[in-house]
Design an enzyme around this catalytic site. Structure first.
Site, PDB file in Angstrom:
ATOM      1  N   GLY A 277       0.783  -1.235   0.000  1.00 25.04           N
ATOM      2  CA  GLY A 277       0.000   0.000   0.000  1.00 25.04           C
ATOM      3  C   GLY A 277       0.805   1.270   0.000  1.00 25.04           C
ATOM      4  O   GLY A 277       0.223   2.363  -0.029  1.00 25.04           O
TER       5      GLY A 277
ATOM      6  N   ARG B  14      -4.759   0.391 -16.534  1.00 24.65           N
ATOM      7  CA  ARG B  14      -5.115   1.285 -15.426  1.00 24.65           C
ATOM      8  C   ARG B  14      -5.834   2.557 -15.885  1.00 24.65           C
ATOM      9  O   ARG B  14      -6.834   2.953 -15.274  1.00 24.65           O
ATOM     10  CB  ARG B  14      -3.884   1.643 -14.603  1.00 24.65           C
ATOM     11  CG  ARG B  14      -3.241   0.435 -13.898  1.00 24.65           C
ATOM     12  CD  ARG B  14      -2.098   0.854 -12.981  1.00 24.65           C
ATOM     13  NE  ARG B  14      -2.601   1.491 -11.776  1.00 24.65           N
ATOM     14  CZ  ARG B  14      -2.556   2.779 -11.539  1.00 24.65           C
ATOM     15  NH1 ARG B  14      -2.042   3.618 -12.437  1.00 24.65           N
ATOM     16  NH2 ARG B  14      -3.040   3.274 -10.430  1.00 24.65           N
TER      17      ARG B  14
ATOM     18  N   TYR C  27      -9.458   2.394 -14.377  1.00 25.51           N
ATOM     19  CA  TYR C  27      -9.499   3.209 -13.159  1.00 25.51           C
ATOM     20  C   TYR C  27      -9.535   4.708 -13.415  1.00 25.51           C
ATOM     21  O   TYR C  27      -9.688   5.484 -12.476  1.00 25.51           O
ATOM     22  CB  TYR C  27      -8.272   2.926 -12.292  1.00 25.51           C
ATOM     23  CG  TYR C  27      -8.078   1.487 -11.885  1.00 25.51           C
ATOM     24  CD1 TYR C  27      -9.149   0.688 -11.501  1.00 25.51           C
ATOM     25  CD2 TYR C  27      -6.812   0.919 -11.873  1.00 25.51           C
ATOM     26  CE1 TYR C  27      -8.962  -0.627 -11.122  1.00 25.51           C
ATOM     27  CE2 TYR C  27      -6.609  -0.397 -11.491  1.00 25.51           C
ATOM     28  CZ  TYR C  27      -7.693  -1.168 -11.116  1.00 25.51           C
ATOM     29  OH  TYR C  27      -7.496  -2.468 -10.741  1.00 25.51           O
TER      30      TYR C  27
ATOM     31  N   GLU D  27       4.953  -5.916   2.219  1.00 20.44           N
ATOM     32  CA  GLU D  27       4.832  -6.555   0.908  1.00 20.44           C
ATOM     33  C   GLU D  27       4.633  -5.518  -0.182  1.00 20.44           C
ATOM     34  O   GLU D  27       3.667  -5.539  -0.936  1.00 20.44           O
ATOM     35  CB  GLU D  27       3.685  -7.569   0.915  1.00 20.44           C
ATOM     36  CG  GLU D  27       2.344  -6.994   1.326  1.00 20.44           C
ATOM     37  CD  GLU D  27       1.296  -8.057   1.605  1.00 20.44           C
ATOM     38  OE1 GLU D  27       0.178  -7.922   1.064  1.00 20.44           O
ATOM     39  OE2 GLU D  27       1.581  -8.992   2.358  1.00 20.44           O
TER      40      GLU D  27
ATOM     41  N   CYS E 107     -11.381  -2.383 -29.353  1.00 17.19           N
ATOM     42  CA  CYS E 107     -12.786  -2.037 -29.608  1.00 17.19           C
ATOM     43  C   CYS E 107     -13.509  -1.678 -28.316  1.00 17.19           C
ATOM     44  O   CYS E 107     -14.530  -2.287 -27.951  1.00 17.19           O
ATOM     45  CB  CYS E 107     -13.497  -3.192 -30.318  1.00 17.19           C
ATOM     46  SG  CYS E 107     -12.889  -3.497 -31.976  1.00 17.19           S
TER      47      CYS E 107
ATOM     48  N   ARG F  86       4.053  -1.996  -5.847  1.00 18.40           N
ATOM     49  CA  ARG F  86       4.060  -0.744  -6.619  1.00 18.40           C
ATOM     50  C   ARG F  86       5.219   0.170  -6.202  1.00 18.40           C
ATOM     51  O   ARG F  86       5.885   0.764  -7.050  1.00 18.40           O
ATOM     52  CB  ARG F  86       2.719  -0.026  -6.389  1.00 18.40           C
ATOM     53  CG  ARG F  86       2.536   1.231  -7.213  1.00 18.40           C
ATOM     54  CD  ARG F  86       1.412   2.103  -6.654  1.00 18.40           C
ATOM     55  NE  ARG F  86       0.283   1.339  -6.189  1.00 18.40           N
ATOM     56  CZ  ARG F  86      -0.838   1.121  -6.871  1.00 18.40           C
ATOM     57  NH1 ARG F  86      -0.961   1.620  -8.081  1.00 18.40           N
ATOM     58  NH2 ARG F  86      -1.830   0.447  -6.336  1.00 18.40           N
TER      59      ARG F  86
END
Length: 419
Positions: free
Chosen positions: A230, A309, A313, A271, A340, A274
């Protein structure tokens, strides 16, 4: 974050030669930047005995990247059989691997205990009797519920499918002990891409207090707590980065206080995925078409199957045009692929230098959840992956998919059942 100036200075002068040799599109990752981030992570938590990063394999599941992580002493956070196999293939074994899955199948449990096993991180109290052979070391993923707020990405913990509830957590360890567990860890993850470091400080405090509560109830000690991943990165140029130094300082104080009170202290695991690789990768594409209708569109030779992404998002990814900057002529465009789907766009109404067919575009921050989240809708094929090594060489670390790959699952022995 938008790629570092150091990464640009090493990549941009040779990018024309790279594209001529390998063709486009491709993701390219920066070994130097990844190693620098890893060393910075270790430095800021060096005063916590036993600190260890377990790289989130889902972020960038490439063997060459995992080898870099292993060389820095990191373990691997896995959530599928394939990720377990991938980690073991580069030499990870036993407690180098934390297996955190949800709705775990019998086959996944059997795979997890093979080849030296792993740290089993259970997501649900109901899974305890489903573990074929309870390992000596067990961990549970904790979901704090309405007592703690998550962030806008993960949302409220009480609405999340993950973890053991607050009312179940003590009983979960009690049942694991009855099944043979003798060593214990505690895990949670309630934020994603969070740049406000105080969230992780609060999470650490919550876990240490919970460890104390469980220890008092059951007479056990925890070997580690894992506050998950995170840690966020600033995708937009104007975004502030996470204050890793402040996070390390304040979390270390919490561990020191715990040791003063209890005479021992668990290790800290995390962990990060990113944070470790996200800023150290870019997607390199070529402009192949220009369309002027109600908006101006720049068509490129990749689509959202290579980076989903922005389309899924609405995520922002910074874009450079090789050899051009904002001091020259600019225009507002949508940068689009050929899928498409109307959301197949890498940028929407973005001011960029004027782009012509053949220009090279560099889409930033694709070192995590880029290639890994690729898919094959429309029969589109995922691009190649390259690695910019610390010695300046560029290595192919995954070839581009081919039509043969796409059709491979249609090559099978005929099978049917009659009724």
């Amino acid at each position: 974050m938008p790629m570092s100036q150091n990464f640009k200075d090493r990549l941009f002068p040779v990018l024309d030669k790279i594209t001529q040799h390998f063709g486009t599109p491709f993701h390219i990752y920066d070994e130097t930047g990844i190693r620098q981030t890893g060393e910075m992570l270790k430095k800021n938590f060096s005063n916590i005995k036993g600190f260890r990063e377990y790289y989130a394999v889902k972020a960038l599941p490439n063997p060459r990247i995992l080898e870099i992580m292993k060389s820095m002493g990191f373990g691997f956070d896995c959530s599928s059989v394939t990720e377990l196999i991938l980690s073991r293939r580069i030499g990870a074994a036993g407690e180098d691997i934390m297996f955190t899955s949800n709705n775990t199948s019998h086959f996944e449990f059997l795979t997890a205990e093979k080849d030296g096993g792993c740290i089993l991180n259970l997501d649900d109290i109901s899974l305890i009797p489903k573990v074929p052979n309870m390992p000596e070391l067990i961990c549970f993923r904790y979901n704090p519920g309405p007592g703690v707020s998550g962030n806008e990405i993960i949302g409220n913990p009480e609405e999340a499918k993950y973890g053991v509830s607050d009312t179940q957590i003590i009983d979960a360890y009690r049942k694991a002990m009855a099944a043979g567990a003798k060593r214990f860890g505690l895990h949670t993850m309630i934020v994603s891409n969070e740049r406000n470091y105080t969230y992780k400080v609060k999470t650490t405090k919550m876990l240490l207090e919970l460890a104390e509560k469980i220890s008092d109830a059951l007479g056990i000690k925890f070997e580690f707590i894992n506050f998950g991943g995170g840690l966020g990165i600033p995708y937009k140029p104007e975004d502030s980065p996470l204050n890793l130094e402040a996070l390390g300082t304040e979390v270390t104080k919490l561990f020191d206080n715990f040791k003063s009170k209890h005479g021992y202290v668990p290790s800290l695991y995390m962990e990060s995925g990113r944070y470790m690789t996200g800023p150290h990768g870019v997607l390199v594409v070529k402009a192949i078409n220009r369309k002027d209708i109600y908006r101006k569109y720049i068509g490129v030779d990749a689509c959202m199957t290579a980076l989903m992404r922005p389309g899924i998002y609405g995520a922002y990814h910074h874009i450079d045009v090789l050899g051009k900057d904002m001091s020259g002529k600019t225009e507002v465009v949508d940068v689009a692929g050929s899928l498409c789907e109307n959301n197949d766009k890498f940028a929407i109404q973005r001011e960029l230098p004027e782009i012509k067919d053949g220009d090279t575009l560099i889409i930033h921050d694709t070192g995590a959840h880029g290639h890994a989240m690729g898919f094959n809708y429309n029969g589109k094929l995922r691009p190649q992956e390259l690695l910019l090594r610390t010695d300046g060489s560029v290595e192919l670390i995954r070839r581009a998919e081919t039509a043969d790959d796409y059709f491979a699952t249609l090559n099978f022995k005929a099978d049917k059942i009659l009724f």
